[in-house]
Design a protein around this motif. Structure first.
Motif, mmCIF file in Angstrom:
data_model
loop_
_atom_site.group_PDB
_atom_site.id
_atom_site.type_symbol
_atom_site.label_atom_id
_atom_site.label_comp_id
_atom_site.label_asym_id
_atom_site.label_seq_id
_atom_site.Cartn_x
_atom_site.Cartn_y
_atom_site.Cartn_z
ATOM 1 N N GLY A 1 0.823 -1.215 0.000
ATOM 2 C CA GLY A 1 0.000 0.000 0.000
ATOM 3 C C GLY A 1 0.851 1.257 0.000
ATOM 4 O O GLY A 1 0.579 2.195 -0.763
ATOM 5 N N ILE A 2 1.890 1.287 0.837
ATOM 6 C CA ILE A 2 2.765 2.471 0.900
ATOM 7 C C ILE A 2 3.435 2.693 -0.457
ATOM 8 O O ILE A 2 3.417 3.800 -0.999
ATOM 9 C CB ILE A 2 3.822 2.324 2.021
ATOM 10 C CG1 ILE A 2 3.141 2.425 3.389
ATOM 11 C CG2 ILE A 2 4.903 3.399 1.887
ATOM 12 C CD1 ILE A 2 4.033 2.082 4.569
ATOM 13 N N PHE A 3 3.998 1.632 -1.025
ATOM 14 C CA PHE A 3 4.693 1.762 -2.319
ATOM 15 C C PHE A 3 3.750 2.248 -3.419
ATOM 16 O O PHE A 3 4.086 3.126 -4.201
ATOM 17 C CB PHE A 3 5.310 0.411 -2.731
ATOM 18 C CG PHE A 3 6.713 0.237 -2.237
ATOM 19 C CD1 PHE A 3 7.807 0.655 -2.996
ATOM 20 C CD2 PHE A 3 6.947 -0.332 -1.001
ATOM 21 C CE1 PHE A 3 9.099 0.509 -2.525
ATOM 22 C CE2 PHE A 3 8.237 -0.486 -0.514
ATOM 23 C CZ PHE A 3 9.325 -0.070 -1.264
ATOM 24 N N VAL A 4 2.549 1.671 -3.476
ATOM 25 C CA VAL A 4 1.617 2.003 -4.562
ATOM 26 C C VAL A 4 1.049 3.414 -4.380
ATOM 27 O O VAL A 4 1.132 4.252 -5.282
ATOM 28 C CB VAL A 4 0.471 0.966 -4.638
ATOM 29 C CG1 VAL A 4 -0.652 1.464 -5.535
ATOM 30 C CG2 VAL A 4 1.010 -0.367 -5.157
ATOM 31 N N TYR A 5 0.477 3.702 -3.197
ATOM 32 C CA TYR A 5 -0.224 4.982 -3.027
ATOM 33 C C TYR A 5 0.737 6.168 -2.991
ATOM 34 O O TYR A 5 0.365 7.270 -3.357
ATOM 35 C CB TYR A 5 -1.098 4.940 -1.770
ATOM 36 C CG TYR A 5 -2.283 4.007 -1.922
ATOM 37 C CD1 TYR A 5 -3.127 4.105 -3.022
ATOM 38 C CD2 TYR A 5 -2.555 3.020 -0.964
ATOM 39 C CE1 TYR A 5 -4.206 3.249 -3.180
ATOM 40 C CE2 TYR A 5 -3.625 2.163 -1.116
ATOM 41 C CZ TYR A 5 -4.456 2.278 -2.218
ATOM 42 O OH TYR A 5 -5.522 1.430 -2.372
ATOM 43 N N TRP A 6 1.960 5.924 -2.542
ATOM 44 C CA TRP A 6 2.972 6.984 -2.503
ATOM 45 C C TRP A 6 3.083 7.689 -3.861
ATOM 46 O O TRP A 6 3.066 8.912 -3.958
ATOM 47 C CB TRP A 6 4.326 6.382 -2.088
ATOM 48 C CG TRP A 6 5.368 7.425 -1.789
ATOM 49 C CD1 TRP A 6 6.163 8.084 -2.672
ATOM 50 C CD2 TRP A 6 5.695 7.927 -0.482
ATOM 51 N NE1 TRP A 6 6.977 8.959 -2.013
ATOM 52 C CE2 TRP A 6 6.720 8.890 -0.669
ATOM 53 C CE3 TRP A 6 5.236 7.654 0.818
ATOM 54 C CZ2 TRP A 6 7.298 9.580 0.394
ATOM 55 C CZ3 TRP A 6 5.812 8.338 1.878
ATOM 56 C CH2 TRP A 6 6.810 9.277 1.662
ATOM 57 N N LYS A 7 3.170 6.867 -4.916
ATOM 58 C CA LYS A 7 3.339 7.405 -6.278
ATOM 59 C C LYS A 7 2.208 8.354 -6.651
ATOM 60 O O LYS A 7 2.411 9.374 -7.283
ATOM 61 C CB LYS A 7 3.328 6.264 -7.318
ATOM 62 C CG LYS A 7 4.538 5.380 -7.303
ATOM 63 C CD LYS A 7 4.456 4.385 -8.460
ATOM 64 C CE LYS A 7 3.295 3.419 -8.260
ATOM 65 N NZ LYS A 7 3.255 2.334 -9.245
ATOM 66 N N TYR A 8 0.969 7.978 -6.274
ATOM 67 C CA TYR A 8 -0.206 8.742 -6.710
ATOM 68 C C TYR A 8 -0.433 9.979 -5.843
ATOM 69 O O TYR A 8 -0.964 10.982 -6.319
ATOM 70 C CB TYR A 8 -1.459 7.850 -6.663
ATOM 71 C CG TYR A 8 -1.390 6.746 -7.688
ATOM 72 C CD1 TYR A 8 -1.933 6.911 -8.961
ATOM 73 C CD2 TYR A 8 -0.744 5.540 -7.392
ATOM 74 C CE1 TYR A 8 -1.849 5.904 -9.902
ATOM 75 C CE2 TYR A 8 -0.645 4.532 -8.326
ATOM 76 C CZ TYR A 8 -1.206 4.711 -9.588
ATOM 77 O OH TYR A 8 -1.099 3.716 -10.516
ATOM 78 N N ILE A 9 -0.026 9.900 -4.574
ATOM 79 C CA ILE A 9 -0.323 11.007 -3.663
ATOM 80 C C ILE A 9 0.803 12.053 -3.678
ATOM 81 O O ILE A 9 0.540 13.250 -3.674
ATOM 82 C CB ILE A 9 -0.580 10.472 -2.233
ATOM 83 C CG1 ILE A 9 -1.853 9.612 -2.241
ATOM 84 C CG2 ILE A 9 -0.741 11.609 -1.234
ATOM 85 C CD1 ILE A 9 -2.132 8.871 -0.961
ATOM 86 N N PHE A 10 2.048 11.599 -3.742
ATOM 87 C CA PHE A 10 3.159 12.546 -3.597
ATOM 88 C C PHE A 10 3.864 12.900 -4.905
ATOM 89 O O PHE A 10 4.755 13.739 -4.907
ATOM 90 C CB PHE A 10 4.168 12.022 -2.573
ATOM 91 C CG PHE A 10 3.580 11.927 -1.191
ATOM 92 C CD1 PHE A 10 3.255 13.075 -0.478
ATOM 93 C CD2 PHE A 10 3.314 10.693 -0.622
ATOM 94 C CE1 PHE A 10 2.685 12.989 0.790
ATOM 95 C CE2 PHE A 10 2.750 10.603 0.648
ATOM 96 C CZ PHE A 10 2.434 11.748 1.350
ATOM 97 N N ASN A 11 3.509 12.231 -6.030
ATOM 98 C CA ASN A 11 4.190 12.593 -7.280
ATOM 99 C C ASN A 11 3.315 13.499 -8.152
ATOM 100 O O ASN A 11 2.128 13.488 -8.081
ATOM 101 C CB ASN A 11 4.578 11.349 -8.086
ATOM 102 C CG ASN A 11 5.710 10.607 -7.398
ATOM 103 O OD1 ASN A 11 6.374 11.172 -6.536
ATOM 104 N ND2 ASN A 11 5.923 9.365 -7.763
#
Ligand SMILES: Nc1ncnc2c1ncn2[C@@H]1O[C@H](COP(=O)(O)OP(=O)(O)OP(=O)(O)O)[C@@H](O)[C@H]1O
Length: 118
Positions: free
Chosen positions: A108-118
Motif C-alpha cells: 500500500g505504501i509503495f503504490v499509493y505513494w506514487k499517486y499522492i506525492f508525485n
C-alpha cells in the motif's frame, strides 16, 4: 458420498464469507480496509498493475483471516481447555495473518505513494 453440484458449493462458500462478516470483528475491520482500497483504486485512478497488486494483498489478508478463524474454531472444538500446544497452533495461525497484513501495508505504501506525492 455424492459431491454437491457446483452452484451449491458456491452458495456454501459465499455463506462462509457472510458468516465471517457477521460474526468476526477482525474480518469486519479488514473488509472495511478492503472497501477503502476499492474507493482509492477508482478515486486515484490506479493503473491495472497497481490495482492488481492492491487487490491481491487485500484478498490475501481476507482469505488468511478466514483460515485463521477456521483453525481457531477447530482448536476450540477439539480442545476447549487450556493447552500449550493449542496456544502454539493459534499463535502461528495468527502469525500468518500478521505477515499478510504487513505485506499489504508495505505494498500500500509503495503504490499509493506514487499517486499522492508525485
Ligand atoms: N485453549 C488454549 N490454550 C492455550 N492458549 C490459548 C488457548 N486459547 C487461546 N489461547 C491463546 O490466546 C490467544 C488468542 O486466542 P483466541 O482463541 O481468543 O483468538 P482471538 O482472540 O480470536 O485471536 P485473533 O485475534 O487471531 O482472531 C491465542 O493466540 C493463544 O496464544
Amino acid at each position: 458420498m455424492r459431491k454437491p453440484p457446483v452452484h451449491k458449493s458456491l452458495r456454501n462458500a459465499f455463506r462462509g464469507v457472510f458468516l465471517m462478516m457477521k460474526h468476526e470483528r477482525n474480518f469486519q475491520l479488514e473488509f472495511a480496509a478492503f472497501l477503502v482500497n476499492l474507493f482509492l483504486i477508482f478515486y486515484l485512478n490506479l493503473s491495472s498493475t497497481d490495482t492488481i497488486l492492491i487487490l491481491m494483498v487485500s484478498f490475501g489478508v481476507l482469505a488468511t483471516e478466514i483460515l485463521n478463524t477456521a483453525i481457531e474454531k477447530i482448536c476450540d472444538f477439539i480442545h476447549p481447555d487450556f493447552d500449550k500446544r493449542i496456544g502454539f497452533i493459534k499463535d502461528i495461525s495468527a502469525g500468518a495473518v500478521l505477515l499478510t497484513a504487513i505485506a499489504s501495508v508495505i505494498v500500500g505504501i509503495f503504490v499509493y505513494w506514487k499517486y499522492i506525492f508525485n
